[in-house]
Design an enzyme around this catalytic site. Sequence first.
Site, PDB file in Angstrom:
ATOM      1  N   SER A  32      -3.361   3.097  -1.189  1.00  0.00           N
ATOM      2  CA  SER A  32      -3.861   3.989  -2.226  1.00  0.00           C
ATOM      3  C   SER A  32      -3.006   3.807  -3.479  1.00  0.00           C
ATOM      4  CB  SER A  32      -3.750   5.439  -1.755  1.00  0.00           C
ATOM      5  OG  SER A  32      -2.389   5.795  -1.636  1.00  0.00           O
ATOM      6  N   LYS A  33      -3.401   4.470  -4.553  1.00  0.00           N
ATOM      7  CA  LYS A  33      -2.625   4.396  -5.796  1.00  0.00           C
ATOM      8  C   LYS A  33      -1.180   4.822  -5.560  1.00  0.00           C
ATOM      9  CE  LYS A  33      -5.699   3.911  -9.447  1.00  0.00           C
ATOM     10  NZ  LYS A  33      -6.951   4.689  -9.348  1.00  0.00           N
ATOM     11  N   ARG A  34      -1.041   5.849  -4.731  1.00  0.00           N
ATOM     12  CA  ARG A  34       0.280   6.387  -4.453  1.00  0.00           C
ATOM     13  C   ARG A  34       1.165   5.374  -3.729  1.00  0.00           C
ATOM     14  NH1 ARG A  34       3.009  11.542  -2.502  1.00  0.00           N
ATOM     15  NH2 ARG A  34       4.896  10.524  -1.752  1.00  0.00           N
TER      16      ARG A  34
END
Length: 520
Positions: A283-285
């Site tokens: 994910s972006k995180r």
Amino acid sequence: MGGKNSHHPQYFPLSTFHLPLFLEASLSDLPPVRVRFAPSPTGRMHLGSARTALYCYLLARRTAGTFILRIEDTDRKRYVEGAEQELIDGLHWLGLNYDEGPDIGGPSGPYRQTERRAIYQKWADKLVEDGHAFHCFCTAERLEQVRQEQQKNKQNPRYDGTCRSIPLSEAKKRVAAGEKHVIRFKMPTEGETRAVDVMRGEITWQNKDLDDTVLLKSDGLPTYHLAAMTDDYEMRITHVIRGSEWLSTFPVHVNVIRALGWPEPTWMHLSVFLKPSGKGKMSKREAADAIKDGHSIFVMDLKDLGYTPEGVLNWIVLMGWGVAEDDVMTLDQMVERFSINNLNPSPAAINFTKLDHFNGTHIRLMSTEELAGRIKPFFERAGYSVDEGILLKLTPLIRERLVTLDDSIPFGGFFFQPTVSPAAADLIAKDLTPAQSAEVARRSLDILSKLPDLSHASAEPPMRQYVEESGLQPNQVFGILRVAVTGQKVSPPLFESMEIIGREKVLERVQNAIKLLESL
RNA sequence: GCCCCCAUCGUCUAGUGGCCCAGGACGGGGCCCUCUCAAGGCCCAAACAGCGGUUCGAGUCCGCUUGGGGGCACCA
């Protein structure tokens, strides 16, 4: 043999394997494929894309076939300026050179889908004429309403078939009148659809579960489902290698192809990459966390971080493709060994530690000249003006200490500095007082300054003798000198380093260290 | 919720019914080498998700369960 455009040096790992002659012979037995890497310019090039491109490249080279780059830019809302260039840069950096593409042309161009709209319109019309597709005048708002209604009633969200039964003659009138519309595929409502993925075998869907997918959007541009199939047909693609996110729309694709009477390519859907924990995809995180960690899922970040194409390629090629042994390979060696029969369909968790290992391994395999050329830009980026002679001498000294090319800076930056400024505390050897450390430095200076030249060969024996006579530990004496001469506690081997730095500077630096120690 | 896919050491994987009390690699632990840090060498721990079948014989074939993943747009 494959990799005809490869930039990669010809070297073989220690663990090199010998390709049997019969295997060489079998290369020509595989018919040449035509494969394409077809990314959409909607973001940055990540590891998943890189692996898909790599497998395409390997299959093409392995069979002496053709590797094509095609840009799927039909989504104008998500289009990102510069994304196509990053894709091209990424492929070039990795050495995955294509035979046909938007920037180099080729016999089946154009290679950007927005430049091919007339082609899609033609085939969409044919589908409508043949009764395999229909004009749909439903508004996005109504469709959204229907979807919500269906979800509320715990039904599967899907097209409700409103425009399916509009007579073609009436539909044509409405189109001619300028009414906004899309073209939807008329999915069979009964029976089942079967298709084969080489990695998984035959997959079966019940047609009643399938939807009337939009093929041509109201802006006149095709969706993936029409565009990719059409281009694969027009470009005579024989093998489709793509991500497993396409598995769910796979039945749509084969139905479109069959409705058009086109030959079916061989399909393989590559598994997704999972985040390091193995729980879910990146994910972006997680991407942000990786960057904090000195890693990244973006290809061009990896380049800036000091990873090598060899290391990255070796790492990703093994995520989804297994070899029995000798897993250190160059791109050319991958070509020799690659087979679509060994592809693994299960999802793979990203493991950056393994990237570090492969990167370090490939760095150690490089010739001095090759490695020197690779680390030079990193020294320059760090603000050093690089002396070629020194660069060539320090390279063998730091080679086995590097995980990334950027590690050259902490290990070798001081070679390019006119002076060093060690911390006083670092000059004091373990279990010695400042005064005792100063004495060690004075004796060392005395020994070194008497040498006519200061080389590894001339300096080490007398210094070893001094250590012997003094009863001190080697690392006490050499540690003081290391900090004095390099300015740091960790460095390449001491005597080799002193030889590169040169007699004059070494003596000067030891003198400075003595002064510093005496001032304590 | 529905559809589809997947399932061997912590991770990436080899394994295509007997060659497997499961092999390699990363990581981990130990030892050796050693002027620091590495690199290198040797050694060790570590897995067939569970349950039922099929078979003389199953990690390998089938089914179920469980777990994981992907998808359900006028995005790709």
